[in-house]
Design an enzyme around this catalytic site. Structure first.
Site, PDB file in Angstrom:
ATOM      1  N   ASN A 307       0.852  -1.198   0.000  1.00 50.61           N
ATOM      2  CA  ASN A 307       0.000   0.000   0.000  1.00 50.61           C
ATOM      3  C   ASN A 307       0.884   1.243   0.000  1.00 50.61           C
ATOM      4  O   ASN A 307       1.760   1.332  -0.883  1.00 50.61           O
ATOM      5  CB  ASN A 307      -1.112  -0.023   1.059  1.00 50.61           C
ATOM      6  CG  ASN A 307      -0.720  -0.269   2.493  1.00 50.61           C
ATOM      7  OD1 ASN A 307      -0.240  -1.334   2.826  1.00 50.61           O
ATOM      8  ND2 ASN A 307      -0.930   0.689   3.357  1.00 50.61           N
ATOM      9  N   ASP A 308       0.695   2.164   0.896  1.00 47.67           N
ATOM     10  CA  ASP A 308       1.297   3.500   0.784  1.00 47.67           C
ATOM     11  C   ASP A 308       2.770   3.526   0.362  1.00 47.67           C
ATOM     12  O   ASP A 308       3.585   2.780   0.917  1.00 47.67           O
ATOM     13  CB  ASP A 308       1.262   4.219   2.140  1.00 47.67           C
ATOM     14  CG  ASP A 308      -0.033   4.043   2.882  1.00 47.67           C
ATOM     15  OD1 ASP A 308      -0.958   3.450   2.329  1.00 47.67           O
ATOM     16  OD2 ASP A 308      -0.105   4.503   4.028  1.00 47.67           O
ATOM     17  N   GLN A 324       4.635   0.370   2.096  1.00 50.29           N
ATOM     18  CA  GLN A 324       3.954  -0.536   3.014  1.00 50.29           C
ATOM     19  C   GLN A 324       3.817  -1.889   2.327  1.00 50.29           C
ATOM     20  O   GLN A 324       3.239  -1.988   1.235  1.00 50.29           O
ATOM     21  CB  GLN A 324       2.567   0.028   3.362  1.00 50.29           C
ATOM     22  CG  GLN A 324       2.619   1.246   4.251  1.00 50.29           C
ATOM     23  CD  GLN A 324       3.027   0.877   5.661  1.00 50.29           C
ATOM     24  OE1 GLN A 324       2.245   0.357   6.421  1.00 50.29           O
ATOM     25  NE2 GLN A 324       4.280   1.132   5.996  1.00 50.29           N
ATOM     26  N   PHE A 364       4.464   1.030  10.155  1.00 53.63           N
ATOM     27  CA  PHE A 364       3.481   1.775   9.372  1.00 53.63           C
ATOM     28  C   PHE A 364       4.176   2.922   8.624  1.00 53.63           C
ATOM     29  O   PHE A 364       5.378   3.106   8.718  1.00 53.63           O
ATOM     30  CB  PHE A 364       2.370   2.299  10.287  1.00 53.63           C
ATOM     31  CG  PHE A 364       1.243   1.311  10.493  1.00 53.63           C
ATOM     32  CD1 PHE A 364       1.442  -0.050  10.337  1.00 53.63           C
ATOM     33  CD2 PHE A 364      -0.020   1.754  10.849  1.00 53.63           C
ATOM     34  CE1 PHE A 364       0.396  -0.960  10.523  1.00 53.63           C
ATOM     35  CE2 PHE A 364      -1.075   0.859  11.034  1.00 53.63           C
ATOM     36  CZ  PHE A 364      -0.871  -0.490  10.877  1.00 53.63           C
ATOM     37  N   SER A 365       3.359   3.712   7.943  1.00 53.89           N
ATOM     38  CA  SER A 365       3.896   4.696   7.001  1.00 53.89           C
ATOM     39  C   SER A 365       4.743   5.784   7.641  1.00 53.89           C
ATOM     40  O   SER A 365       4.578   6.101   8.820  1.00 53.89           O
ATOM     41  CB  SER A 365       2.743   5.338   6.232  1.00 53.89           C
ATOM     42  OG  SER A 365       2.253   4.408   5.311  1.00 53.89           O
ATOM     43  N   ARG A 428      -0.147   8.732  13.503  1.00 58.33           N
ATOM     44  CA  ARG A 428       0.770   8.026  12.598  1.00 58.33           C
ATOM     45  C   ARG A 428       1.160   8.850  11.376  1.00 58.33           C
ATOM     46  O   ARG A 428       0.694   9.951  11.181  1.00 58.33           O
ATOM     47  CB  ARG A 428       0.136   6.717  12.125  1.00 58.33           C
ATOM     48  CG  ARG A 428      -1.193   6.861  11.409  1.00 58.33           C
ATOM     49  CD  ARG A 428      -1.755   5.469  11.113  1.00 58.33           C
ATOM     50  NE  ARG A 428      -3.025   5.498  10.416  1.00 58.33           N
ATOM     51  CZ  ARG A 428      -4.207   5.613  11.007  1.00 58.33           C
ATOM     52  NH1 ARG A 428      -4.279   5.774  12.317  1.00 58.33           N
ATOM     53  NH2 ARG A 428      -5.326   5.610  10.295  1.00 58.33           N
ATOM     54  N   ASP A 429       2.012   8.259  10.556  1.00 56.26           N
ATOM     55  CA  ASP A 429       2.392   8.736   9.224  1.00 56.26           C
ATOM     56  C   ASP A 429       3.187  10.047   9.242  1.00 56.26           C
ATOM     57  O   ASP A 429       2.818  11.020   8.576  1.00 56.26           O
ATOM     58  CB  ASP A 429       1.146   8.889   8.318  1.00 56.26           C
ATOM     59  CG  ASP A 429       0.271   7.648   8.316  1.00 56.26           C
ATOM     60  OD1 ASP A 429       0.803   6.554   8.615  1.00 56.26           O
ATOM     61  OD2 ASP A 429      -0.931   7.759   8.034  1.00 56.26           O
ATOM     62  N   GLU A 476      -5.269  10.552   7.804  1.00 56.32           N
ATOM     63  CA  GLU A 476      -4.062   9.772   7.489  1.00 56.32           C
ATOM     64  C   GLU A 476      -3.083  10.536   6.562  1.00 56.32           C
ATOM     65  O   GLU A 476      -3.407  11.544   5.962  1.00 56.32           O
ATOM     66  CB  GLU A 476      -4.408   8.429   6.840  1.00 56.32           C
ATOM     67  CG  GLU A 476      -5.370   7.577   7.640  1.00 56.32           C
ATOM     68  CD  GLU A 476      -5.546   6.176   7.081  1.00 56.32           C
ATOM     69  OE1 GLU A 476      -5.530   5.229   7.881  1.00 56.32           O
ATOM     70  OE2 GLU A 476      -5.707   6.018   5.856  1.00 56.32           O
TER      71      GLU A 476
HETATM   72  C1  FRU Z   1      -2.970   4.521   4.888  1.00 59.26           C
HETATM   73  C2  FRU Z   1      -2.558   3.773   6.155  1.00 59.26           C
HETATM   74  C3  FRU Z   1      -1.680   4.619   7.030  1.00 59.26           C
HETATM   75  C4  FRU Z   1      -0.913   3.593   7.799  1.00 59.26           C
HETATM   76  C5  FRU Z   1      -0.723   2.521   6.772  1.00 59.26           C
HETATM   77  C6  FRU Z   1      -0.707   1.129   7.314  1.00 59.26           C
HETATM   78  O1  FRU Z   1      -3.274   3.663   3.834  1.00 59.26           O
HETATM   79  O2  FRU Z   1      -3.707   3.356   6.845  1.00 59.26           O
HETATM   80  O3  FRU Z   1      -2.365   5.531   7.831  1.00 59.26           O
HETATM   81  O4  FRU Z   1       0.295   4.072   8.284  1.00 59.26           O
HETATM   82  O5  FRU Z   1      -1.775   2.641   5.852  1.00 59.26           O
HETATM   83  O6  FRU Z   1      -0.396   0.197   6.331  1.00 59.26           O
END
Ligand code: FRU
Length: 727
Positions: A307-308, A324, A364-365, A428-429, A476
């Site tokens: 993902n991200d 991710q 996570f991100s 997060r992030d 996010e």
């Molecule tokens: C966005 C998210 C982030 C998080 C990550 C986890 O897609 O939910 O907020 O850090 O993905 O995989």
């Protein structure tokens, strides 16, 4: 199959011999004749604990007869008694220690319920004073059940040795207790599951362990113990028989060491661990990037989920793309930072994973920067340190650092992580940016709902909060950066955006961000989320380049990988009639994919005509400029995917997505990219941005351009056949 007869009364004495028919019967299949009868070691039916040693208060002084005061109803134990540590409630502690006994069967199995805390609410098997097997109850969260269920340890390797069983309650608070009954030795397991086997012993000699995956199989927890240290722990849909696909675990960093790969539970006859092999090659690697639904110029990972995009940073002519990643499964999970590099944003080389889950949580991100002034003190050689800041998604979520002194090839976590403690919800992030006027780092962090905050730091290690930012309708993955208005570096603004691409444009004084616009949408597609822009693009280039996650549902079902990144795009900021707005255009480097060009002369487009009837292709870029004339509708059909412009509504539609597109001097301009699972549409030099995920029919190679309700004029039309970005 689960054993249900709680009324069945077992013989009372330890080591009683029970007819094998019991185990065979409860499994519901025919007993194998060669099996020896079960040995009941403890059934807790007596009026005291016999020769078991009792310490502490939690287990009382004798086996428990049923549910204790203030406890949810307990069931699943056999006969009239079991060992329970709920005497005096959850906060009491204690231990029950068995006399030594000899291992005489392949399995030791027992009924267990209560708390699920490793080492705290558990049953341990000790051999030569060392814990060689352990099991917990199932519960750590409120709710749950007091039911006791079968678990089994494979103990063949201890045959003939003396061992001891310890039932431990070293926990207080919710689920701070354990229930155990019916400890027996058998040659077959009752539940058909082995809780903890010997695992797969390995001497690590090769690069990878190839792991078999069966989509939808029960998730197992695999642990790689290297020289006794837990180095990798993850969930995997391990194939007990023939796998759907193979993934890999990179073990190159452990070469020469002794390791054991352990599974938490496995069916007795599982081939899961047995078919894992060590190799210098990823299994089935010949087909990587050639699979039917593999994007050909959108980045995707060789194996598993992504993902991200994370840690987008440019250093020494390399664009780093961390992301991710679930390296072991088709779905989200086991969050790890995958890693790829490119010198042109188009051709990517995948590198080993950069960040693995650790004691603070899964990874996570987050973002990455070049620490040019070595503010962190992480620099060891001549290379500048790359510093990544990520969210450790443990309990609770915190922010941590990792650094690399070798151009991102290897990463070390900062020893004093976390650098930012938990603030709110699942904060997060973190996205970092250097704020030159005050020689400090600024970081945007997602807090909760649509709330974000800005922080600052002299060294990326100590952070203080600057101010709050609210971004209605978004959450996010924030990004925060400066951009020149209409290219005028004397007139910059700051852009703040969230995971869906809603953005604010405004001023930043080093403490507070003051928006000058309402939230605007950056994109109108169905395959765009959690994007990030690059840090440290050289000043001579000066672009603000963004890569989104090309989130696209389950388009890649059946493939050994899932999800893709969107195309890299360039953001520019402009003063328009409606205010300050971003424009989004594909990066110029994508032109390197062009292979064959079909150019059409400027011509009239009348209803019923298709000037593209002769052009065919698979991977395509189509660029067209049209004077709308008196046409009511301009339609493109890109290999079966309709892209339709409604002249009166001034709106472009692809599938269920719509976006406004105002003609300029009576003309519209479109640029579209067609990949196997995606169509990316850009309009009027960046006013419209519609990244779409969809399976484009492999058979359909045709193109169509048509007008309805009147004549239009094609000003220019070029179709490029593109080559794959993968070699
Ligand atoms: C966005 C998210 C982030 C998080 C990550 C986890 O897609 O939910 O907020 O850090 O993905 O995989």
């Amino acid at each position: 199959m689960k054993f249900t007869s709680v009324n069945f009364k077992m013989p009372v004495t330890p080591f009683a011999v029970v007819a094998f028919a019991l185990a065979g019967h409860v499994r519901g299949d025919a007993p194998a004749l060669a099996q020896r009868p079960d040995l009941v070691f403890a059934d807790f039916e007596g009026t005291n604990f016999g020769d078991w040693k009792v310490t502490g208060e939690a287990f009382g002084t004798a086996p428990t007869k049923g549910t204790l005061p203030n406890q949810m109803a307990v069931d699943g134990f056999m006969g009239g008694g079991f060992a329970s540590s709920f005497h005096h409630g959850d906060d009491s502690q204690g231990e029950l220690s068995s006399p030594p006994f000899k291992v005489e069967r392949k399995y030791i199995q027992f009924l267990i319920g209560g708390g699920g805390y490793a080492g705290k609410t558990c049953v341990n098997l000790l051999c030569d004073g060392k814990v060689v097997r352990t099991a917990t109850g199932p519960n750590t969260q409120p709710g749950g059940s007091e039911h006791l269920d079968w678990q089994a340890w494979e103990v063949g390797e201890f045959a003939g040795k003396n061992v001891v069983c310890k039932i431990v309650d070293d926990a207080t608070g919710g689920w701070g207790h354990i229930s155990v009954d019916q400890i027996i030795q058998s040659d077959r397991t009752i539940a058909g599951l082995i809780l903890s086997g010997a695992g797969l012993p390995l001497r690590i000699k090769k690069h990878y362990l190839n792991l078999p995956v069966k989509n939808g199989a029960t998730k197992r927890t695999l642990k790689l113990m290297v020289d006794g240290v837990n180095q990798r722990e993850f969930q995997i849909e391990l194939a007990d028989a023939k796998p759907d696909w193979w993934t890999f675990l990179d073990v190159s960093m452990f070469k020469g060491q002794a390791a054991v790969l352990q599974a938490d539970k496995l069916p007795e006859d599982s081939l899961g661990l047995k078919q894992i092999d060590q190799s210098d090659a990823i299994k089935d690697d010949q087909s990587i990037y050639h699979e039917a639904l593999r994007p050909q110029f959108h980045f995707s990972s060789r194996r598993g989920w992504l993902n991200d995009p994370n840690g987008l940073v440019c250093y020494q002519g390399e664009y780093h793309l961390f992301y991710q990643h679930n390296p072991y499964g088709w779905d989200w999970g086991n969050m790890t930072w995958g890693h790829a590099v490119s010198s042109d944003l188009v051709h990517w080389q995948e590198l080993p994973n950069a960040l693995y889950p650790d004691q603070h949580g899964t990874m996570f991100s987050g973002s990455a920067v070049v620490d040019w002034n070595n503010t962190t003190g992480f620099q060891t050689g001549t290379e500048k340190p790359l510093v990544a800041m990520f969210t450790a998604a443990g309990k609770p979520f915190t922010q941590g650092l990792a650094f690399s002194n070798d151009r991102g090839r290897t990463w070390t976590k900062y020893k004093s992580n976390p650098v930012l403690a938990h603030i709110a919800a699942e904060n997060r992030d973190p996205k970092m940016v250097w704020y030159a006027p005050e020689n400090k780092w600024v970081m945007a962090l997602y807090l909760d709902r649509s709330d974000y905050a800005l922080f600052s730091s002299p060294d990326l290690k100590q952070w203080k909060k600057l101010s709050d930012v609210n971004l209605p309708g978004d959450s996010e993955c924030p990004d925060f950066f400066e951009l020149a208005v209409d290219g005028d570096t004397q007139n910059p603004r700051w852009v703040f955006y969230g995971a869906t691409g809603n953005y604010l444009v405004g001023k930043f004084d080093g403490t507070t961000f003051t928006p000058e616009t309402k939230p605007q949408r950056m994109q109108n597609g169905n395959a765009w989320y959690a994007s990030q822009t690059y840090s440290d693009i050289p000043a001579a280039d000066g672009r603000r380049i963004l890569i989104p996650w090309g989130r696209n549902g389950d388009l890649h079902r059946g493939m050994p990988f899932n999800q893709m990144m969107g195309l890299p795009v360039e953001l520019t900021l402009h003063q328009t009639d409606s205010g300050l707005r971003l424009m989004v255009n594909p990066v110029k480097e994508l032109a390197s994919l062009r292979q064959r060009t079909h150019t059409l002369k400027s011509q009239m487009l009348k209803p019923g005509e298709n000037p593209l009837a002769e052009v065919k292709g698979q991977l395509l870029e189509v660029a067209v400029e049209i004077a709308l004339g008196d046409a009511k509708e301009i339609s493109l059909n890109l290999r079966g995917i309709p892209v339709v412009y409604d002249v009166q509504k001034q709106e472009l539609t692809c599938r269920d997505r719509h976006a406004a597109l105002k003609p300029a001097a009576g003309k519209i301009q479109l640029r579209m990219f067609v990949d196997r699972p995606a169509v990316d549409i850009f309009g009027n030099h960046g006013q419209l941005y519609m990244p779409m995920g969809m399976v484009v029919s492999p058979e359909n190679k045709s193109l169509e351009l048509s007008a309805k309700g009147g004549n239009a004029q094609i000003e220019s039309l070029t179709v490029y056949e593109l080559q794959s970005a993968w070699k």
